[in-house]
Design a protein around this motif. Structure first.
Motif, mmCIF file in Angstrom:
data_model
loop_
_atom_site.group_PDB
_atom_site.id
_atom_site.type_symbol
_atom_site.label_atom_id
_atom_site.label_comp_id
_atom_site.label_asym_id
_atom_site.label_seq_id
_atom_site.Cartn_x
_atom_site.Cartn_y
_atom_site.Cartn_z
ATOM 1 N N ALA A 43 2.073 2.876 6.777
ATOM 2 C CA ALA A 43 1.191 3.753 7.483
ATOM 3 C C ALA A 43 0.702 4.664 6.477
ATOM 4 O O ALA A 43 -0.749 4.889 6.447
ATOM 5 N N ASP A 44 1.230 5.034 5.322
ATOM 6 C CA ASP A 44 0.939 5.749 4.287
ATOM 7 C C ASP A 44 -0.359 5.049 3.529
ATOM 8 O O ASP A 44 -1.197 5.516 3.115
ATOM 9 N N GLU A 45 0.274 3.831 3.132
ATOM 10 C CA GLU A 45 -0.918 3.030 2.514
ATOM 11 C C GLU A 45 -2.168 2.777 3.468
ATOM 12 O O GLU A 45 -3.202 2.576 2.837
ATOM 13 N N PHE A 46 -2.083 2.588 4.575
ATOM 14 C CA PHE A 46 -3.270 2.428 5.664
ATOM 15 C C PHE A 46 -3.956 3.553 5.833
ATOM 16 O O PHE A 46 -4.995 3.392 6.382
ATOM 17 N N ASP A 47 -3.330 4.530 5.694
ATOM 18 C CA ASP A 47 -4.180 5.888 6.008
ATOM 19 C C ASP A 47 -5.472 5.883 5.093
ATOM 20 O O ASP A 47 -6.499 6.352 5.836
ATOM 21 N N LEU A 48 -5.417 5.687 3.977
ATOM 22 C CA LEU A 48 -6.738 5.737 3.221
ATOM 23 C C LEU A 48 -7.558 4.978 3.741
ATOM 24 O O LEU A 48 -9.092 5.369 3.785
ATOM 25 N N VAL A 49 -7.469 3.776 4.021
ATOM 26 C CA VAL A 49 -8.123 2.568 4.503
ATOM 27 C C VAL A 49 -8.930 3.105 5.841
ATOM 28 O O VAL A 49 -9.998 2.916 5.967
ATOM 29 N N THR A 50 -8.019 3.766 6.789
ATOM 30 C CA THR A 50 -8.316 4.023 7.909
ATOM 31 C C THR A 50 -9.395 5.299 7.934
ATOM 32 O O THR A 50 -10.524 5.211 8.604
ATOM 33 N N GLN A 51 -9.235 6.261 7.042
ATOM 34 C CA GLN A 51 -10.061 7.401 6.695
ATOM 35 C C GLN A 51 -11.448 6.959 6.194
ATOM 36 O O GLN A 51 -12.491 7.116 6.735
ATOM 37 N N GLU A 52 -11.333 5.876 5.106
ATOM 38 C CA GLU A 52 -12.615 5.560 4.432
ATOM 39 C C GLU A 52 -13.568 4.962 5.383
ATOM 40 O O GLU A 52 -14.607 4.633 5.320
ATOM 41 N N PHE A 53 -12.990 3.735 5.922
ATOM 42 C CA PHE A 53 -13.774 2.632 6.909
ATOM 43 C C PHE A 53 -13.838 3.395 8.334
ATOM 44 O O PHE A 53 -14.451 2.402 9.291
ATOM 45 N N ASP A 54 -13.290 4.593 8.636
ATOM 46 C CA ASP A 54 -13.439 5.074 10.284
ATOM 47 C C ASP A 54 -13.029 4.033 10.966
ATOM 48 O O ASP A 54 -13.704 3.583 12.122
ATOM 49 N N LEU A 55 -11.663 3.569 10.943
ATOM 50 C CA LEU A 55 -11.168 2.527 11.890
ATOM 51 C C LEU A 55 -10.637 3.225 12.964
ATOM 52 O O LEU A 55 -10.057 4.511 13.060
ATOM 53 N N HIS A 56 -10.686 2.376 14.155
ATOM 54 C CA HIS A 56 -10.458 3.063 15.548
ATOM 55 C C HIS A 56 -8.661 3.171 15.433
ATOM 56 O O HIS A 56 -8.073 2.219 14.932
ATOM 57 N N PRO A 57 -8.221 4.342 15.819
ATOM 58 C CA PRO A 57 -6.656 4.571 15.936
ATOM 59 C C PRO A 57 -6.125 3.643 16.587
ATOM 60 O O PRO A 57 -4.927 3.185 16.290
ATOM 61 N N LEU A 58 -6.387 3.110 17.797
ATOM 62 C CA LEU A 58 -5.755 2.163 18.640
ATOM 63 C C LEU A 58 -5.636 0.913 17.753
ATOM 64 O O LEU A 58 -4.564 0.101 17.756
ATOM 65 N N ALA A 59 -6.515 0.391 17.226
ATOM 66 C CA ALA A 59 -6.819 -0.783 16.337
ATOM 67 C C ALA A 59 -5.906 -0.869 15.327
ATOM 68 O O ALA A 59 -4.973 -1.678 14.687
ATOM 69 N N VAL A 60 -5.809 0.510 14.475
ATOM 70 C CA VAL A 60 -4.893 0.923 13.504
ATOM 71 C C VAL A 60 -3.338 0.791 13.963
ATOM 72 O O VAL A 60 -2.831 0.095 12.989
ATOM 73 N N GLU A 61 -3.083 1.222 14.957
ATOM 74 C CA GLU A 61 -1.886 1.163 15.642
ATOM 75 C C GLU A 61 -1.255 -0.463 15.665
ATOM 76 O O GLU A 61 -0.139 -0.745 15.453
ATOM 77 N N ASP A 62 -2.132 -1.222 16.224
ATOM 78 C CA ASP A 62 -1.777 -2.486 16.594
ATOM 79 C C ASP A 62 -1.667 -3.285 15.011
ATOM 80 O O ASP A 62 -0.683 -4.246 15.071
ATOM 81 N N ALA A 63 -2.669 -2.829 14.334
ATOM 82 C CA ALA A 63 -2.355 -3.462 12.902
ATOM 83 C C ALA A 63 -1.100 -3.097 12.257
ATOM 84 O O ALA A 63 -0.737 -4.019 11.092
ATOM 85 N N LEU A 64 -0.494 -1.942 12.395
ATOM 86 C CA LEU A 64 0.642 -1.569 11.554
ATOM 87 C C LEU A 64 1.860 -2.100 12.251
ATOM 88 O O LEU A 64 2.770 -2.466 11.666
ATOM 89 N N LYS A 65 1.771 -2.181 13.700
ATOM 90 C CA LYS A 65 3.137 -2.613 14.531
ATOM 91 C C LYS A 65 3.151 -4.198 14.613
ATOM 92 O O LYS A 65 4.223 -4.442 14.886
ATOM 93 N N ALA A 66 2.103 -4.903 14.443
ATOM 94 C CA ALA A 66 1.967 -6.331 14.752
ATOM 95 C C ALA A 66 2.522 -6.155 16.012
ATOM 96 O O ALA A 66 2.389 -5.622 17.044
ATOM 97 N N HIS A 67 3.036 -7.802 16.095
ATOM 98 C CA HIS A 67 3.428 -8.496 17.532
ATOM 99 C C HIS A 67 2.434 -8.489 18.662
ATOM 100 O O HIS A 67 2.630 -7.839 19.955
ATOM 101 N N GLN A 68 1.120 -8.700 18.206
ATOM 102 C CA GLN A 68 -0.015 -8.601 19.080
ATOM 103 C C GLN A 68 -0.326 -10.102 19.535
ATOM 104 O O GLN A 68 0.009 -10.979 19.116
ATOM 105 N N ARG A 69 -1.058 -10.321 20.807
ATOM 106 C CA ARG A 69 -1.368 -11.489 21.191
ATOM 107 C C ARG A 69 -2.849 -11.518 20.478
ATOM 108 O O ARG A 69 -3.514 -10.842 20.011
ATOM 109 N N PRO A 70 -3.315 -12.849 20.262
ATOM 110 C CA PRO A 70 -4.571 -12.976 19.698
ATOM 111 C C PRO A 70 -5.632 -12.530 20.724
ATOM 112 O O PRO A 70 -5.709 -12.607 21.833
ATOM 113 N N LYS A 71 -6.618 -11.907 19.921
ATOM 114 C CA LYS A 71 -7.515 -10.990 20.823
ATOM 115 C C LYS A 71 -8.752 -10.551 20.133
ATOM 116 O O LYS A 71 -8.585 -10.784 18.696
#
Length: 331
Positions: A43-71
């Motif tokens: 989460a700490d490593e991804f925070d900087l990427v999230t802030q700089e690229f203004d990624l949506h928090p829901l997508a960020v949560e999915d990217a960190l937790k994984a276990h997602q269906r293709p979508k």
């Protein structure tokens, strides 16, 4: 962990600066894009990427937790795509899946990989050898990754088809279908197909949207319209894969039904043989029981030929029953 970070201008690579914000500004000013690759980031490593690229928090949560269906999900400033690459282990005949998350924006592509399967180094090298394709921008990254993942699906489907043919041959051999391990192998194979289907089935709708097929004619944000023919090619390959998966699932279900039917037939044969031998044993048992009773007045007891006649009758009836059962296939 950050695996790679580079800026691409007109299809050619240049190393990006350590500061992501500088990389994004530099890419935009030069008319290029920045591609950052991460492997199982914290989460700490991804925070900087999230802030700089203004990624949506829901997508960020999915990217960190994984276990997602293709979508495929569209947000205001980015496009979020989830793919599930699969890995086939020939030694154990098992299928395992990882996850690839792709964030796509107007001048950036961020890839997040979970699992050991489907590293993106080969995809990146392939793109860097094709500057014309890479010059199309972040869309080329999404296409190249989707194409590589789906093409590997075809290879896995071929391997599973080979395994299914071997399993089918084992089931329909005279003695192989009766093995105590055959049913477990069939169920295990069906589980591998289910794992494969979880990766390929849900991906059909995102590929349909990217390809603009049928009712999904509207363009997808951050994806160039001229890229649609490329995504249609990926969509066609995925359709072939899903058809193969459906065929494999039907065949393995048929093989399981055939195996259970074989076991039922074998059990019926065994019961008929047991019943036949029991019927043959019943005749001497009955005669011996009758003449073993301690009654004083039995007509044949004082007859000189009683014993040999009874033995001959037993043997004659046994031979008659044996030939009758043999003719009917019970012996």
């Amino acid at each position: 962990m950050i695996v790679d970070c580079a800026i691409y201008r007109e299809g050619h690579r240049s190393e990006g600066p350590q500061d992501f914000s500088d990389a994004l500004d530099e890419a935009r000013s030069a008319g290029g894009f920045v591609w950052i690759g991460l492997h199982e980031p914290t989460a700490d490593e991804f925070d900087l990427v999230t802030q700089e690229f203004d990624l949506h928090p829901l997508a960020v949560e999915d990217a960190l937790k994984a276990h997602q269906r293709p979508k495929l999900e569209v947000y205001d400033d980015s496009l979020f795509v989830v793919l599930k690459p699969v890995v086939y282990e020939p030694r154990s005949d098992t299928v395992s899946s990882g996850e690839l998350m792709i964030f796509l924006g107007d001048s950036f592509a961020v890839t997040v990989r979970h699992g050991e399967g489907a590293p993106l180094k080969a995809v990146r090298r392939r793109l860097e050898r094709e500057p014309e394709l890479l010059g199309e921008g972040p869309t080329s990254v999404l296409y190249a990754i989707a194409d590589a993942v789906v093409d590997h699906y075809l290879d896995v489907a071929t391997e599973l088809q080979t395994d299914l043919e071997e399993l089918e041959a084992e089931v329909f051999t005279p003695d192989g279908g009766g093995s105590r391990h055959t049913a477990s192998r069939i169920y295990n194979f069906k589980r591998q197909i289910l794992e494969f289907r979880r990766a390929t089935g849900p991906l059909a709708l995102p590929m349909t949207r990217l390809a603009g097929v049928g009712s999904y004619g509207a363009g997808v944000p951050f994806v160039e319209d001229r890229a649609r023919p490329f995504f249609r090619d990926v969509h066609d390959h995925l359709t072939r894969v899903n058809e193969s998966v459906e065929g494999l699932d039907r065949l393995v279900s048929d093989i399981l039904s055939a195996h259970l039917a074989q076991m039922s037939v074998r059990q019926n044969d065994d019961m008929r043989k047991i019943s036949a031998w029991a019927a043959m044993a019943a005749i001497p048992t009955m005669l011996a029981g009758i003449y073993g009773m301690n009654f004083e007045h039995m007509p044949e007891l004082r007859w000189e030929w009683s014993y040999p006649v009874v033995i001959v009758v037993m043997v004659a009836l046994e031979v008659l029953l044996f030939r009758l059962f043999k003719r009917r296939g019970w012996m």
